[in-house]
Design a protein around this motif. Structure first.
Motif, short mmCIF file in Angstrom:
data_model
loop_
_atom_site.label_atom_id
_atom_site.label_comp_id
_atom_site.label_asym_id
_atom_site.label_seq_id
_atom_site.Cartn_x
_atom_site.Cartn_y
_atom_site.Cartn_z
N UNK A 15 0.84 -1.20 0.00
CA UNK A 15 0.00 0.00 0.00
C UNK A 15 0.88 1.25 0.00
N UNK A 16 1.96 1.24 0.77
CA UNK A 16 2.89 2.37 0.76
C UNK A 16 3.43 2.63 -0.63
N UNK A 17 3.78 1.56 -1.36
CA UNK A 17 4.27 1.73 -2.73
C UNK A 17 3.19 2.30 -3.64
N UNK A 18 1.96 1.87 -3.42
CA UNK A 18 0.85 2.41 -4.21
C UNK A 18 0.66 3.90 -3.93
N UNK A 19 0.78 4.30 -2.67
CA UNK A 19 0.68 5.72 -2.33
C UNK A 19 1.74 6.52 -3.08
N UNK A 20 2.96 6.01 -3.08
CA UNK A 20 4.05 6.71 -3.78
C UNK A 20 3.75 6.85 -5.27
N UNK A 21 3.13 5.83 -5.84
CA UNK A 21 2.78 5.93 -7.27
C UNK A 21 1.74 7.02 -7.50
N UNK A 22 0.78 7.16 -6.59
CA UNK A 22 -0.26 8.18 -6.76
C UNK A 22 0.32 9.58 -6.56
N UNK A 23 1.26 9.70 -5.63
CA UNK A 23 1.91 11.00 -5.44
C UNK A 23 2.63 11.42 -6.71
N UNK A 24 3.30 10.47 -7.37
CA UNK A 24 4.04 10.80 -8.58
C UNK A 24 3.13 11.23 -9.72
N UNK A 25 1.87 10.81 -9.68
CA UNK A 25 0.91 11.26 -10.69
C UNK A 25 0.53 12.72 -10.50
N UNK A 26 0.70 13.20 -9.26
CA UNK A 26 0.29 14.57 -8.92
C UNK A 26 1.46 15.55 -8.98
N UNK A 27 2.64 15.10 -8.54
CA UNK A 27 3.79 16.00 -8.43
C UNK A 27 5.09 15.22 -8.56
N UNK A 28 6.13 15.91 -9.02
CA UNK A 28 7.45 15.29 -9.04
C UNK A 28 8.27 15.65 -7.80
N UNK A 29 7.62 16.33 -6.84
CA UNK A 29 8.31 16.70 -5.60
C UNK A 29 8.54 15.44 -4.74
#
Length: 332
Positions: free
Chosen positions: A92-106
């Motif tokens: 789930x943590x890895x999935x969260x990181x994937x969703x963050x990358x869809x929103x921002x490259x920060x």
């Protein structure tokens, strides 16, 4: 004689400690051969200018939802991302990181765990894998609870309820602490940390995103009836009363959908309805199973709370916990 008075006269005030053997957590090795399946992507929902939430795949952990039954959140700033709760597994943590990358490259610059229940911190492993130096914050009581055996308990709980789909998750505790009251700024976004004492647990912190007038609530309020055994009805009523007066516009629970102050007021009324009625019915000598149908007939319970996931199965457990708290209050 009222039951409360009879109880006081029949038993001397005393205190005891229940001993428990310390269980050593099973930490996964770096060269672990097996790992559970990836969690399907769940797109993040933008709630306000800076604040996002990733909706749960169900109200309870199951093999079908991979244990994704809470709503991790994140805040995007000019300098990086602040994550609030990391889910039930490394997957789930890895999935969260994937969703963050869809929103921002920060990059993720800070992680916050709101309390010690496993769906709020077991995903920490993914963030340490991505950045070994990431700061992971919680209240000290969160760390204390985890080190006392709750880490192993929650790992096993999620494994059992997902049919071992969190396999590969390494127990990864917070490494920094908040005590409540801290104010800080990240990339132009202002934050404030709140700790109200014992609410859902003794370790709850909520994260106010002051810039957006938003508060990430952890499990201090939710539209779900699940677990009150680590919490306090009176503590919840007091905390939610304080929060309702803060002038914030949006509240993001980790179970349920974001809402305005109605979410806070409903959560407070739910706790008040149970606790105040248990106080009266306890004095009248009623047992928990006699109280249950009476409380379930109260207007708020019939019209609002009965629609929440887990209500039918769990309301009796809430009444039992309320009875214990009423009894404890006699000697406070």
């Amino acid at each position: 004689m009222k039951r409360r008075d009879l109880f006081k006269s029949a038993f001397a005030v005393g205190a005891g400690l229940v001993g428990a053997s310390a269980l050593r957590p099973l930490y996964a090795s770096d060269d672990m051969e097996f790992k559970g399946p990836d969690v399907p992507d769940v797109d993040a929902v933008k709630v306000t200018e800076h604040c996002y939430t990733i909706p749960a795949m169900g109200p309870h952990p199951t093999p079908d939802n991979f244990g994704m039954f809470s709503n991790p959140g994140f805040v995007v700033t000019n300098d990086g991302v602040v994550v609030i709760d990391t889910g039930s597994s490394v997957q789930i943590g890895e999935m969260i990181l994937r969703q963050i990358k869809k929103v921002t490259d920060k990059p993720v610059v800070r992680v916050i765990n709101t309390h010690f229940h496993g769906d709020h911190w077991l995903g920490n492993h993914a963030f340490v894998n991505a950045n070994a130096n990431v700061e992971i914050y919680s209240h000290q009581k969160c760390i204390d609870n985890l080190k006392s055996g709750q880490d192993k308990f929650w790992f096993d709980f999620m494994q059992n309820n997902t049919n071992n789909k969190i396999t590969g998750t390494v127990i990864t505790l917070p490494n920094k602490t908040f005590q409540g009251g801290e104010e800080f700024e990240v990339g132009g976004v202002k934050f404030k940390i709140h700790h109200f004492g014992k609410v859902h647990t003794d370790s709850d912190i909520s994260v106010e995103v002051t810039t957006d007038k938003v508060m990430y609530m952890g499990d201090m309020v939710m539209r779900r009836v699940a677990n009150m055994e680590d919490g306090s009805f009176r503590g919840s009523i007091d905390a939610l009363g304080q929060i309702s007066d803060m002038g914030l516009t949006t509240f993001i629970p980790m179970h349920g959908t974001p809402d305005d102050v109605k979410l806070i007021n409903e959560g407070k009324e739910f706790m008040e309805t149970i606790y105040s009625n248990v106080e009266v019915l306890y004095d009248e000598g009623l047992s928990d199973f006699e109280m249950k149908p009476i409380i379930m007939e109260k207007p708020f319970m019939k019209n609002v709370a009965a629609q929440w996931p887990g209500y039918e199965d769990t309301i009796g457990k809430f009444i039992v916990v309320a009875i214990k708290e009423v009894e404890q209050s006699m000697f406070a």
